[in-house]
Design an enzyme around this catalytic site. Structure first.
Site, short mmCIF file in Angstrom:
data_model
loop_
_atom_site.label_atom_id
_atom_site.label_comp_id
_atom_site.label_asym_id
_atom_site.label_seq_id
_atom_site.Cartn_x
_atom_site.Cartn_y
_atom_site.Cartn_z
N PRO A 2 71.34 59.85 22.35
CA PRO A 2 71.87 60.19 23.65
C PRO A 2 72.86 59.18 24.19
CG PRO A 2 69.65 59.35 23.83
CD PRO A 2 70.13 59.07 22.47
N GLU A 3 73.86 59.69 24.87
CA GLU A 3 74.77 58.88 25.65
C GLU A 3 74.46 59.16 27.12
OE1 GLU A 3 78.82 59.26 24.10
OE2 GLU A 3 78.01 60.04 22.24
#
Length: 275
Positions: A2-3
């Site tokens: 995830p960003e």
DNA sequence: CACTATGTTGGTTG
DNA sequence: TCAACCAACATAGT
């Protein structure tokens, strides 16, 4: 995995289930995830009896605010949080379980076991690892054009390397850097200190816009990302270059090129993003 | 089967 | 100071 947009989506979905829950017990099946304190037993003891009052986020970090401590969690590539009733079967790769005083529990699942957890005293979140060197979140006030321009002026690394550097700005990763540079018409190998203030302004604007839109869409699901309710993101439908090798550039129609920059797969339209 | 790539980042080396 | 490489680890694709 995830960003920023994915972590923000996880934060939002998770909050609905865990706020005001009190931790009764903690199970740790893979101790290397726990970085501070280094003793897993101590980690458990610190958490027992604590109530989750809020979940915050800075960059890609989640901050669980408890009574007098904060649990700081980084999901790295594959970390996931979800809430289950205690009698539900535990999935493979579940490494930490926070049992609540209610009939449910918070589970941390991480196929690659890269994720990290730190406990810090309340009020000391930003004066020690892992957040001490972290730059501003793109949505924060401190992420001004002046700040950003000065930072870029001070280094001759490639703009892609700088945008991935979490001490400069916290939250962009491989997907959103490629998307941001495409929308700004800047080649990823361009030296940061060679960019004009106008170009830097455009990068800053496009980064914020792209991240905001991705948050609205619940993040990007390429392979395995799902939020805390098991739902996929929708932003993959909006990607202009990431994962679009040999497809048509949405701007000019020429094929998207995939190359390596700083060891990372990098997607560009060489017609729209000139060096 | 072998080899590569993967949404991250921290450490080492030259 | 920085790029390059490797490490952590598991899985999917070629």
């Amino acid at each position: 995995m995830p960003e920023l947009p994915e972590v923000e989506t996880i934060r939002n979905t998770l909050k609905r289930f865990v706020l005001n829950r009190t931790i009764k017990n903690v199970q740790v099946y893979w101790g290397k995830i726990i970085k501070n304190p280094d003793d897993v037993e101590e980690f458990k003891q610190l958490l027992m009896g604590q109530t989750i009052h809020d979940i915050k986020r800075k960059g890609k970090f989640l901050l669980f605010e408890l009574d007098d401590i904060t649990l700081i969690s980084h999901l790295r590539m594959e970390g996931k949080y979800s809430v289950h009733y205690k009698d539900e079967p535990v999935k493979k790769h579940t490494h930490v379980i926070f049992e609540f005083t209610t009939d449910d529990e918070l589970r941390y699942n991480d196929v690659r076991k890269f994720g990290t957890m730190h406990i810090v005293k309340k009020g000391e979140e930003y004066t020690q690892k892992p957040l001490i060197q972290l730059g501003p979140d793109p949505f924060d006030k401190e992420f001004t054009l002046d700040y950003f321009y000065k930072k870029l002026k001070s280094t001759n690394r490639s703009i892609k390397a700088v945008l991935l550097d979490q001490t400069v700005v916290a939250g962009l990763g491989n997907i959103y850097v490629d998307e941001t540079l495409f929308k700004s018409s800047v080649h990823p190998l361009k030296k940061a200190n060679k960019l004009t203030k106008k170009e830097v302004g455009e990068i800053r604007k496009q980064a914020i816009l792209t991240l905001e839109e991705a948050v609205k869409q619940g993040g990007t699901t390429i392979r395995s990302y799902v939020n805390s309710q098991g739902e996929m993101g929708m932003f993959q439908q909006e990607l202009s270059v990431y994962g679009q090798e040999n497809k048509e550039c949405p701007n000019c129609g020429k094929p998207i090129t995939k190359m390596k920059v700083g060891g990372r797969g990098t997607h560009v339209c060489l017609n729209c993003q000139k060096l």
